[in-house]
Scaffold this motif. Structure first.
Motif, mmCIF file in Angstrom:
data_model
loop_
_atom_site.group_PDB
_atom_site.id
_atom_site.type_symbol
_atom_site.label_atom_id
_atom_site.label_comp_id
_atom_site.label_asym_id
_atom_site.label_seq_id
_atom_site.Cartn_x
_atom_site.Cartn_y
_atom_site.Cartn_z
ATOM 1 N N GLU A 119 -7.101 -4.100 -1.997
ATOM 2 C CA GLU A 119 -6.346 -5.332 -2.260
ATOM 3 C C GLU A 119 -7.085 -6.098 -3.356
ATOM 4 O O GLU A 119 -8.242 -6.473 -3.180
ATOM 5 N N ARG A 129 0.835 -1.201 0.000
ATOM 6 C CA ARG A 129 0.000 0.000 0.000
ATOM 7 C C ARG A 129 0.873 1.256 0.000
ATOM 8 O O ARG A 129 0.909 2.012 0.966
ATOM 9 N N ALA A 147 -10.343 -6.759 -0.385
ATOM 10 C CA ALA A 147 -10.468 -5.916 0.806
ATOM 11 C C ALA A 147 -10.169 -4.478 0.422
ATOM 12 O O ALA A 147 -9.484 -4.211 -0.579
ATOM 13 N N LYS A 165 -8.838 -0.823 2.386
ATOM 14 C CA LYS A 165 -8.362 -0.178 3.600
ATOM 15 C C LYS A 165 -7.870 1.213 3.237
ATOM 16 O O LYS A 165 -6.892 1.371 2.513
ATOM 17 N N GLY A 166 -8.585 2.231 3.736
ATOM 18 C CA GLY A 166 -8.217 3.592 3.411
ATOM 19 C C GLY A 166 -8.409 3.874 1.928
ATOM 20 O O GLY A 166 -9.449 3.613 1.346
ATOM 21 N N THR A 173 -7.993 3.314 -4.768
ATOM 22 C CA THR A 173 -9.441 3.154 -4.955
ATOM 23 C C THR A 173 -10.031 4.187 -5.911
ATOM 24 O O THR A 173 -11.109 3.972 -6.462
ATOM 25 N N TYR A 207 -2.024 -4.224 -4.756
ATOM 26 C CA TYR A 207 -2.840 -3.120 -4.269
ATOM 27 C C TYR A 207 -2.941 -2.019 -5.321
ATOM 28 O O TYR A 207 -1.967 -1.722 -6.027
#
Length: 740
Positions: free
Chosen positions: A90, A63, A83, A85-86, A102, A99
Motif C-alpha cells: 500500500e 490488491r 503497509a 501484505k503478501g 512488491t 497498491y
C-alpha cells in the motif's frame, strides 16, 4: 563428413547457449564462506517509510491486477510505503494512493528498534486538562476512577488480583507495562488522552493483541451496553433487584437479563425502551422517583397538548451520520421514521437515495434545521422525539412577548457566534446544550430546542462565570462556554477564605449511603469535589462513584473506610481540617489544575517531513487549539502520510470542533497543535468526516486531516488541496507572530 560438421555446429550452439544462461543468472557469493545469500534489505523501525520504484509500475485501486489502474508510476520514482501484505504494498505517490506489486519496488525490512528513552512528557494537557471528563491518575491517587483503571488493566492482563482503588506500586508497574506495549512513553502516569484510548480505542493487551475492553469508562453519562462490566454495573443491578425488575444477585456484567430489566424499567418509567442504560436512565434508576415493577405508574400530565399528535418513535436513532449513497439497517430506521411523519412515501429499502434525501430535507426545513440532507445528531435529536413536526403540521405559535435585546449582541457581532435565545432551534442550539450538559448545568439530552430548561441552564452558567444573567447565549457567553476555562456547575467563582460557615453541614444527621438522594447528598458531593476526591458534578444521587470517594476520604482521615457517610464522616468533612486528596489540609481549594491556552511564543513553524511527522508518531494523542476562538479539542492521530489523519477522541471533542467550524466543512482553518511532550506547532485542519473511522462513540462518522508546513515543491507534487492548506498555514503563522 557433412553429418559430423552438423553435429559439431549443434554442439557448439548448445555450449554457447549454456554460457549465456549462466551469465544471465547472477549469484551473490559471500566473501567469507563462498555460499549463496539473498539480498540484504535496509532496516526501518516502522511504517510508513520512503523508497523508490525499480521499474515503471502500475498503481492499482485494490490488491488485484484486475482493479482500476490509477496511475503509472515511473522508474526510480520516490514513493511512501504504508503497509505490505503478501505480494502487494500500500503506497502513496504524489496525490495518489493505492497498491503496487512488491516485485517492482525497493522494499525495506520493518523491524521495531528499541527506542531511546524519552524524557517524561508534560502531564498537564494544555489548553484543556479535563479531556472528555478524565482525571489524571498517578501513584498515590485513590477513588472510583482508579478502580475502573485497575479493572481495565486486569482485563488486559497487565495487573493481577482485585481492584482496590489505591494507585500503588503494583498499579504503577502495570500502567508502565501497558504504556510500553502500546508505544507510549513509560511514565507510569495515565493522563486524559491515554485513558480515552484505553476505554474507547483498541489497546493492545499483554499478549500484544488489539482488543476493545468491556470495563466501563468512569466518565459520567457513559451509556452501558451489552458486555460492559465494573462496579457501576454492579450498583445498577443491585438497584434493579431492589425495584423488582431483576432477580438473583448482581453479576457485575451488563448481560441479556440486565438489558431486559432495563427495557422493562424504561417502559414503566416513560423512557425510550431500548435496553441501553444511558445517563438519563441511570440517574432515574438510582433516584427516589424511580417507579418499581409492582407500582402503578402515574400518567404524565401534558400542560399544552399539541394540535396534532406526532407519532411517538418506537426505535432508538442511529448512532452514525447518514448521507446520500449510504445503505443498511440505519437507513431503514431513518426511512421508517420519515414515513411515520408523512415525509417519505417510497419503499423502506435501506438505500439513501434521492427520494430519501429529499424527504429528509423537507423534514429539516419544517423543523427549523439546516436543510442539508445529512442526518446527524442534531437532526436525530428532533426526528426521534415527540416534538418532531409531521408533514403539514404547523407548530403552535409562541406567546407574544417583549424581548429585551441581549447586552452581548452588537451590530458587529461575529457571524460564527449567532445569538441564541428562547424558542430558537437547530444545530447551534443542540451544540450549546451539549456543552451545558458536559459542564453539569443541564441534564437529559440535547434536543435542539431552546426551551425553559435551556434558559435556566444558561442563566446558571452565566452567574457562575461572572456574565450578565439574561438566559440568552450571545457571543460573549458562547466564547466562555466553549473556551478552556469555563467553570463547571457548583464550582466556586472565587476562592473565599475559610470560615466556620463556608461549607454548610447537611441538615440531616442520618447516615448517607448508596441509594440515598436529595440535597444532603448534593452537599456531600460538592465538598468531595472541592477536596479532589470526586470528579464531575453534584447530582444529588449517592451512587457507587460517590461511595468510593467517601471511602477514599475516610481512609485519608483514618476513619472507618466503609463508604457510608455517617455522623463522624459528615462532621469531619465540615471541619476546617478536612484533608484534600493531595494530602494537604485544606477545605476550599480544589486540586484540579487550571488549564491555560498555549502561548503564541511557543508555537513553531516546522516542516512536516523533517520534524512534525516524527513527533506525531511518538505522541499520537494531541490537542488542537483554535487560536481565533479559544476553543480546543482532543484528537488521536492514526495515520501518517503526506499529512496526518485523526479523529476527535470524544463526542464532546466533536461538538467543540464543529462549533469552531459551524458544522462539517472542507474549508480549512489555521490551528495550533499541542503534543503531549509540550511542543506546539502551526497547522491547518477541516471538520468534514470521511472514510475510515476507528472511534465509534465520538459522533464523528469518519476522520479528518491535519496539515503542517511543507516546501513549495512538496506542496506542488501533492496537489491543489495541499496548496490551499499551505496558504492557510502561512496566513495563520503571520497572525501568530502578531500575537507574541
Amino acid at each position: 563428413m557433412s553429418r559430423l560438421k552438423i553435429c559439431l555446429r549443434t554442439l557448439t550452439a548448445l555450449m554457447m547457449a549454456l554460457v549465456l544462461i549462466a551469465c544471465a543468472v547472477p549469484v551473490v557469493v559471500s566473501a567469507a564462506s563462498g555460499s549463496e545469500q539473498t539480498e540484504v534489505l535496509e532496516t526501518v523501525s516502522s511504517y510508513p517509510y520512503t523508497t523508490t520504484t525499480k521499474v515503471k509500475v502500475n498503481l492499482r485501486a485494490k490488491r488485484s491486477t484486475r482493479s482500476t489502474l490509477l496511475k503509472k508510476i515511473p522508474a526510480e520514482a520516490e514513493i511512501t510505503v504504508n503497509a505490505v501484505k503478501g505480494s502487494w504494498a500500500e503506497v502513496e505517490y504524489k496525490k495518489y494512493s493505492g497498491y503496487v506489486k512488491t516485485d517492482y519496488i525497493v522494499l525495506k525490512e520493518v523491524k521495531k528498534v528499541k527506542a531511546t528513552p524519552t524524557p517524561t512528557p508534560v502531564v498537564t494537557l494544555s489548553p484543556e486538562e479535563d479531556a472528555g471528563g478524565y482525571q489524571i491518575l498517578q501513584k498515590g491517587a485513590t477513588g472510583a476512577d482508579v478502580v475502573s483503571l485497575q479493572e481495565a488493566l486486569i482485563e488486559l492482563g497487565f495487573l493481577m488480583g482485585q481492584a482496590d482503588g489505591d494507585f500503588g506500586a503494583a498499579t504503577e508497574k502495570a500502567v508502565i507495562a501497558f504504556q510500553q506495549k502500546n508505544d507510549y512513553p513509560a511514565t507510569g502516569i495515565m493522563d486524559a488522552n491515554i485513558q480515552a484510548f484505553l476505554y474507547s480505542g483498541q489497546p493492545k493487551n499483554s499478549a500484544g493483541q488489539k482488543v476493545s475492553i468491556k470495563t466501563l469508562s468512569p466518565v459520567e453519562g457513559v451509556s452501558m451496553k451489552k458486555g460492559n462490566k465494573g462496579a457501576a454495573v454492579t450498583a445498577l443491578q443491585q438497584r434493579l433487584i431492589e425495584l423488582g425488575y431483576l432477580k438473583g444477585t448482581p453479576s457485575g456484567t451488563y448481560d441479556t437479563d440486565t438489558i431486559g430489566a432495563i427495557r422493562s424499567f424504561q417502559k414503566k418509567n416513560g423512557l425510550l425502551s431500548n435496553g441501553t442504560a444511558d445517563a438519563e436512565t441511570r440517574k432515574l434508576v438510582h433516584s427516589e422517583a424511580a417507579i418499581s415493577a409492582s407500582a402503578t405508574a402515574t400518567p404524565k400530565v401534558t400542560n399544552t397538548p399539541a394540535p396534532t399528535p406526532t407519532p411517538t418513535p418506537t426505535v432508538a436513532p442511529p448512532e452514525k451520520s447518514l448521507k446520500n449513497g449510504d445503505t443498511g439497517a440505519d437507513v431503514k430506521t431513518l426511512q421508517k421514521r420519515l414515513k411515520e411523519l408523512k415525509y417519505y412515501k417510497g419503499t423502506v429499502d435501506g438505500k439513501m437515495g434521492k427520494s430519501t434525501v429529499k424527504a429528509l430535507k423537507a423534514f429539516q426545513e419544517a423543523n427549523g434545521l439546516e436543510a442539508d440532507g445529512v442526518a446527524g445528531k442534531a437532526t436525530y435529536a428532533i426526528l426521534f422525539s415527540d416534538s418532531a413536526l409531521a408533514k403539514g403540521v404547523t407548530p403552535t405559535p409562541a406567546p407574544t412577548e417583549t424581548v429585551t435585546p441581549a447586552p452581548e449582541q452588537t451590530a458587529t457581532a461575529s457571524a460564527s457566534w449567532p445569538t441564541l435565545r428562547k424558542n430558537d432551534s437547530g444545530t447551534n442550539v443542540a451544540q450549546l446544550q451539549e456543552a451545558l450538559i458536559s459542564l453539569g448545568y443541564l441534564s437529559g439530552k440535547a434536543d435542539g430546542n431552546y426551551g425553559d430548561q435551556t434558559v435556566k441552564a444558561v442563566k446558571a452558567f452565566q452567574k457562575a462565570n461572572g456574565l450578565t444573567e439574561d438566559g440568552t447565549a450571545g457571543e460573549q457567553t458562547q466564547r466562555v462556554l466553549y473556551g478552556g476555562n469555563a467553570k463547571k456547575a457548583n464550582a466556586k467563582a472565587t476562592a473565599a477564605p475559610q470560615t466556620a460557615t463556608a461549607t454548610a453541614e447537611p441538615a440531616s444527621s442520618g447516615a448517607l449511603k448508596v441509594g440515598s438522594t436529595g440535597n444532603d447528598v448534593k452537599s456531600l458531593q460538592q465538598k468531595l469535589i472541592e477536596l479532589g476526591y470526586l470528579s464531575g458534578s453534584a447530582d444529588g444521587v449517592y451512587g457507587n462513584k460517590t461511595a468510593a470517594a467517601v471511602k477514599a476520604y475516610q481512609k485519608a482521615q483514618k476513619l472507618t473506610a466503609d463508604g457510608v457517610a455517617g455522623s463522624k464522616t459528615l462532621s469531619s468533612l465540615s471541619s476546617a481540617s478536612a484533608a484534600a486528596n493531595n494530602g494537604k489540609a485544606t477545605a476550599s481549594t480544589p486540586t484540579q489544575k487550571t488549564s491555560t491556552a498555549p502561548s503564541a511564543g511557543k508555537v513553531q513553524y516546522a516542516n512536516w517531513y523533517e520534524k512534525v511527522k516524527s513527533v506525531a508518531r511518538n505522541y499520537p494523542y494531541a490537542t488542537v487549539y483554535d487560536f481565533a476562538t479559544g476553543i480546543s479539542w482532543q484528537i488521536h492521530i492514526f495515520s501518517l502520510g503526506a499529512h496526518a489523519d485523526y479523529e476527535p477522541v470524544t463526542a464532546n471533542d466533536t461538538a467543540r470542533m464543529e462549533k469552531v467550524f459551524g458544522g462539517n466543512t472542507w474549508n480549512p482553518r489555521a490551528v495550533w497543535v499541542v503534543f503531549s511532550d509540550g511542543s506546539v506547532y502551526i497547522g491547518s485542519t477541516h471538520s468534514m468526516p470521511h472514510e475510515v473511522q476507528h472511534i465509534r462513540d465520538n459522533n464523528f462518522g469518519g476522520h479528518s486531516c491535519l496539515h503542517f508546513p511543507r516546501t513549495q515543491e512538496q506542496v506542488t507534487s501533492i496537489g491543489p488541496y495541499a496548496t490551499k492548506h499551505q496558504e492557510i498555514i502561512d496566513a495563520g503563522w503571520a497572525t501568530t507572530q502578531k500575537m507574541k
